[in-house]
Design a protein around this motif. Structure first.
Motif, mmCIF file in Angstrom:
data_model
loop_
_atom_site.group_PDB
_atom_site.id
_atom_site.type_symbol
_atom_site.label_atom_id
_atom_site.label_comp_id
_atom_site.label_asym_id
_atom_site.label_seq_id
_atom_site.Cartn_x
_atom_site.Cartn_y
_atom_site.Cartn_z
ATOM 1 N N ALA A 1 7.067 -3.082 16.083
ATOM 2 C CA ALA A 1 5.698 -2.702 15.924
ATOM 3 C C ALA A 1 4.620 -3.909 15.651
ATOM 4 O O ALA A 1 4.985 -4.340 14.579
ATOM 5 N N ASP A 2 3.394 -3.742 16.370
ATOM 6 C CA ASP A 2 2.473 -4.766 16.028
ATOM 7 C C ASP A 2 1.841 -4.373 14.984
ATOM 8 O O ASP A 2 0.406 -4.073 15.202
ATOM 9 N N VAL A 3 2.325 -4.136 13.772
ATOM 10 C CA VAL A 3 1.236 -3.393 12.690
ATOM 11 C C VAL A 3 1.458 -4.256 11.317
ATOM 12 O O VAL A 3 2.477 -4.569 11.022
ATOM 13 N N ASP A 4 0.648 -4.473 10.597
ATOM 14 C CA ASP A 4 0.632 -5.143 9.414
ATOM 15 C C ASP A 4 1.181 -3.965 8.327
ATOM 16 O O ASP A 4 1.185 -2.927 8.620
ATOM 17 N N ASP B 1 8.104 -4.821 11.424
ATOM 18 C CA ASP B 1 7.502 -5.709 11.704
ATOM 19 C C ASP B 1 8.209 -6.099 13.141
ATOM 20 O O ASP B 1 7.633 -6.897 14.041
ATOM 21 N N GLU B 2 9.437 -6.002 13.421
ATOM 22 C CA GLU B 2 10.216 -6.450 14.485
ATOM 23 C C GLU B 2 9.771 -5.622 15.801
ATOM 24 O O GLU B 2 10.214 -5.898 16.758
ATOM 25 N N SER C 1 10.045 -5.428 6.479
ATOM 26 C CA SER C 1 10.436 -6.788 6.929
ATOM 27 C C SER C 1 11.800 -6.917 6.198
ATOM 28 O O SER C 1 11.830 -6.767 4.983
#
Length: 297
Positions: free
Chosen positions: A213-216, A210-211, A182
């Protein structure tokens, strides 16, 4: 190219101050050069840390701002510009391996050791690769704002997503780097003394996982660790024709097979003691951190 066969350990993400993390990279190189296991690891900076490149001018740092905001400052043994590693936005890795096991050519060794990093992005569904053509520099003191070069700069969606660097001792090679999870452009720029770049321009050059892929963050770290481990295992199998031994080990590099990976590797007490010593003698020492190379004792 694949990872060299041998005895390896994977050390999973640990939170430590920057000077200790840099010391542990050096210790991992010492261990590899002395016949112990080669190391792949991920790590986390706590607190946020600005690392300066080996030859970077300390006058480019806003020392008062770093102190005011609690940003630690140390200096790497690798070259390049400064990077602000925040505990949430930065995912760090390093690889320490005997020098005789990797190509002697710097760029060939770099590309070999970057293979698992590119694979980690693929695991996350991110199309990342070396930049197609050179992109002009925006601000030399900051690593992410230097010229992007097709030989070594990794980008995704046209923006830099990973910074990687390498240094060699006589017996070992260390490559370490940071993947941007991030991007906090304001915090990054605040560590430098009056940079001629605004946050919007910074975000136009640098992108976070985080921009794209939808992963933490935990999932992203896991992808890097799995990629590092699989890279080692594939290299052992490719070189020996034998499936790599995998599992918890003693950490002393001893194995009944030709190659092995301890996926739950750890530091020995002696290594941690040595790292604490190095952290105080070098990576927290004002002479090392705040002096240009020619002025250091």
């Amino acid at each position: 190219m694949t990872a060299p066969a041998g005895e390896w350990r994977l050390i999973r993400e640990e939170r430590r101050p920057g000077p200790m993390q840099m010391a542990l990279d050096e210790v991992a190189a010492e261990t590899a050069s002395e016949g112990g296991p080669a190391t792949v690891r991920t790590y986390r900076w706590d607190p946020t840390c600005l690392t300066l490149g080996y030859g970077q001018d300390p006058d480019t740092v806003d020392w008062e701002a770093c102190e005011r905001t609690g940003v630690d400052v140390t200096r790497r043994r690798t070259g390049g510009g400064g990077i602000v590693h925040d505990s949430h936005g930065d995912i760090a890795y390093s690889i320490a391996v005997p020098a005789e096991d990797v190509p002697g050519d710097l760029l060939d060794a770099y590309h070999l050791l970057c293979e698992p990093i590119l694979e980690a992005f693929a695991r996350l569904g991110i199309d990342a690769d070396y930049v197609d053509e050179a992109v002009p520099e925006l601000y030399h003191p900051a690593c992410y704002l230097r010229e992007l070069h097709p030989a070594h700069d990794v980008v995704a969606a046209g923006r830099k997503i990973a910074g990687n660097a390498q240094y060699r001792t006589r017996e070992a090679v260390v490559q370490h780097g940071s993947l941007s999870y991030s991007v906090d452009a304001e915090a990054h720029l605040a560590a430098f003394d009056d940079p001629p770049v605004d946050p919007e321009t910074f975000r136009g050059r640098v992108v976070g996982i985080d921009e794209l892929a939808d992963v933490d963050r935990e999932e992203a770290v896991g992808a890097v660790e799995e990629s590092l481990g699989s890279w080692v295992e594939a290299g052992i199998e490719a070189e020996t024709g034998i499936e790599a031994e995998t599992g918890a080990g003693t950490g002393d590099g001893q194995s009944d097979g030709i190659g092995s990976l301890d996926r739950d590797g750890s530091w020995t007490d002696a290594e941690l003691d040595r790292a604490r010593e190095l952290a105080e003698e070098r990576y927290r020492d004002d002479d090392w951190v705040r002096s240009p190379p020619g002025d250091r004792k």
